[in-house]
Design an enzyme around this catalytic site. Sequence first.
Site, PDB file in Angstrom:
ATOM      1  N   ASP A  99     -51.521   6.767  22.114  1.00 55.94           N
ATOM      2  CA  ASP A  99     -52.219   5.518  21.797  1.00 55.94           C
ATOM      3  C   ASP A  99     -53.590   5.819  21.206  1.00 55.94           C
ATOM      4  O   ASP A  99     -54.427   6.454  21.839  1.00 55.94           O
ATOM      5  CB  ASP A  99     -52.374   4.665  23.055  1.00 55.94           C
ATOM      6  CG  ASP A  99     -52.674   3.215  22.744  1.00 55.94           C
ATOM      7  OD1 ASP A  99     -53.586   2.961  21.945  1.00 55.94           O
ATOM      8  OD2 ASP A  99     -51.989   2.330  23.300  1.00 55.94           O
ATOM      9  N   SER A 149     -52.820  -2.752  19.727  1.00 55.13           N
ATOM     10  CA  SER A 149     -51.654  -2.042  20.259  1.00 55.13           C
ATOM     11  C   SER A 149     -50.447  -2.943  20.480  1.00 55.13           C
ATOM     12  O   SER A 149     -49.307  -2.485  20.357  1.00 55.13           O
ATOM     13  CB  SER A 149     -52.017  -1.350  21.573  1.00 55.13           C
ATOM     14  OG  SER A 149     -52.971  -0.342  21.377  1.00 55.13           O
ATOM     15  N   GLU A 266     -53.771 -10.874  46.165  1.00 60.54           N
ATOM     16  CA  GLU A 266     -55.197 -10.648  46.421  1.00 60.54           C
ATOM     17  C   GLU A 266     -55.434 -10.177  47.848  1.00 60.54           C
ATOM     18  O   GLU A 266     -56.315  -9.344  48.099  1.00 60.54           O
ATOM     19  CB  GLU A 266     -55.973 -11.928  46.138  1.00 60.54           C
ATOM     20  CG  GLU A 266     -55.927 -12.353  44.678  1.00 60.54           C
ATOM     21  CD  GLU A 266     -56.540 -13.725  44.452  1.00 60.54           C
ATOM     22  OE1 GLU A 266     -56.848 -14.405  45.457  1.00 60.54           O
ATOM     23  OE2 GLU A 266     -56.710 -14.105  43.282  1.00 60.54           O
ATOM     24  N   PHE A 311     -48.937   4.513  40.479  1.00 61.31           N
ATOM     25  CA  PHE A 311     -49.749   5.592  41.044  1.00 61.31           C
ATOM     26  C   PHE A 311     -51.251   5.318  41.004  1.00 61.31           C
ATOM     27  O   PHE A 311     -52.042   6.220  41.326  1.00 61.31           O
ATOM     28  CB  PHE A 311     -49.430   6.895  40.307  1.00 61.31           C
ATOM     29  CG  PHE A 311     -47.965   7.223  40.296  1.00 61.31           C
ATOM     30  CD1 PHE A 311     -47.330   7.692  41.435  1.00 61.31           C
ATOM     31  CD2 PHE A 311     -47.210   7.042  39.149  1.00 61.31           C
ATOM     32  CE1 PHE A 311     -45.972   7.993  41.432  1.00 61.31           C
ATOM     33  CE2 PHE A 311     -45.858   7.335  39.123  1.00 61.31           C
ATOM     34  CZ  PHE A 311     -45.229   7.804  40.274  1.00 61.31           C
ATOM     35  N   GLU A 352     -45.964   7.103  26.806  1.00 58.04           N
ATOM     36  CA  GLU A 352     -47.262   6.790  26.210  1.00 58.04           C
ATOM     37  C   GLU A 352     -48.385   7.576  26.874  1.00 58.04           C
ATOM     38  O   GLU A 352     -48.574   7.523  28.094  1.00 58.04           O
ATOM     39  CB  GLU A 352     -47.589   5.298  26.352  1.00 58.04           C
ATOM     40  CG  GLU A 352     -48.894   4.939  25.651  1.00 58.04           C
ATOM     41  CD  GLU A 352     -49.576   3.690  26.200  1.00 58.04           C
ATOM     42  OE1 GLU A 352     -50.434   3.132  25.495  1.00 58.04           O
ATOM     43  OE2 GLU A 352     -49.259   3.286  27.337  1.00 58.04           O
ATOM     44  N   HIS A 483     -60.774   0.193  16.959  1.00 52.09           N
ATOM     45  CA  HIS A 483     -59.681   0.900  16.305  1.00 52.09           C
ATOM     46  C   HIS A 483     -60.049   1.189  14.862  1.00 52.09           C
ATOM     47  O   HIS A 483     -60.952   0.569  14.298  1.00 52.09           O
ATOM     48  CB  HIS A 483     -58.403   0.055  16.339  1.00 52.09           C
ATOM     49  CG  HIS A 483     -57.874  -0.161  17.710  1.00 52.09           C
ATOM     50  ND1 HIS A 483     -56.826  -1.028  17.976  1.00 52.09           N
ATOM     51  CD2 HIS A 483     -58.223   0.359  18.912  1.00 52.09           C
ATOM     52  CE1 HIS A 483     -56.563  -1.022  19.276  1.00 52.09           C
ATOM     53  NE2 HIS A 483     -57.402  -0.184  19.857  1.00 52.09           N
TER      54      HIS A 483
END
Length: 524
Positions: A99, A149, A266, A311, A352, A483
Amino acid sequence: MTYLFPKSFPRYQGQKNSTMTAALLACTVTVLSGCASTLPDQDSAQHTDNTPLMSGLTAVTSPTTTNEWYQNGQQQADRRQQQAANTGMAKNVVLVIGDGMGITSLTSGRIYSGQQLGMDGEEYHLSFESLPYSALIKTYNTDLQTPDSAGTMTALMTGTKTRAGVIAINADAERSNCASSHGTELHTLFNDARQAGKATGVVTTTRLTHATPAVTYAHSPERNWEADSLLPADAIANGCQDIAAQLISSDLDIALGGGLGMFVPEADGGVRADGRHLANEWQQQAGHHYVSTRQQLLEADLSDGEWLGLFAESHLPYVEERDENVPSLTDMTKAAVKRLSNNPQGFSLVIEAGRIDHAHHAGNGYRALKETEELHQTVDWLINNLDLSNTLLLVTADHSHTLTLAGYPTRGNPINGVVKTNNEHGQPLSEPSRLEDGQTYTSMNYRNGPGAVSVPRPDITEQEALSKDYLQQALVPLESETHGGEDVAVYAVGPFAHLLGGTMEQHWIYHLMRYAMTGEAPEN
């Protein structure tokens, strides 16, 4: 040894002249002793000014074959000549996305990785740069010259260009307008894979609900609708569903990355307002499994079932900031390939390296280089562990960034260091170069971003420039670097990879993958 080169290529007419042109081209790479035999009879082949053909040639002595650069070039030429197109069906398709990994990111990334191995760096190759086929890809969205993206990944996964900020829907819908998006959902590569009986998976170092991975399983008019609390009332009223909820109900066989906060309420430290604990809901489905640490992933029995791994609360930490609980991109890729390879019909996998983009946005070249290096290492594992005779492997970027390399640094200068150049005899100088303002400067800089400085510029020491927290100087001050709009590269190997070439539209990559995987032309 000598070669013949024509002093000029005069214009010819007719069939006889086409033969002459071909002979001249062949002659440029034929040894003198055998060259004349490749030419048409001089009596029947003259220049338009009636000058005999051979008088238009001059002998040039060849370069010495003991020169290492010459030998290296010859070796590359030999490898290219042995390259044969693979027109078999692709059992597997693996799409790897760096990316924000633009051309300058590739150049600086390869130099950095080479320098970590004790090399000058410029001569090094990232693993995927040695793949046999490549092209340049245009990245614009239907509504933006410099893209985002969501729109670019949609082009890659659906074969259709669309607006910036939307997830796997076409440009008929308005961004952030739920009502306008109904009926605009696009068919994806993973839909094709599942119809062919193949397994599907996604691996990312970002949140799994972030724009690029989200396109593999979700449809949304707004990339930021990652959890229900981020949807406006009218979107909920019009039946739009948040991206995390769409993942839980998807057909993915394995999904590994970050973003736990989007999946839990929450009360449990997440951001969901509906009280749903989607990670628990995933595990409650038959055959579904959940892991949250590197050790759990490494010990998992991946022979079957559907797997979700979250993770980190948000994105995975940058490479050098992870602890033992967070898997690497290579760890996750190995696990995904292990799980998906159990499907006898094959698989489709998206990988990615998403934090290259985030480091660039922060104006932090060092971390962008480290994330690129991790992608290089992951693809190296793929190249050495996939059957590339029946696997189409593509490595590309969704868009670029404004990173630049400049300043005439000497060969082997630390890529993220202060520029030291050569003297008038081409010998490296020991002291850093200085601009007209008397200050030092670095090779890597950004067009815009948080590293912008006012005049007078500060002097930069080598120690400061090599710091992992150093922000490269930028021209235009912005809170977040943007970008870039230039083309990006794509590299490939495997079935039908030879169809790549030249400068291509980004959405064409999907059509290559689909054709290689199914043998069918895309539906209208």
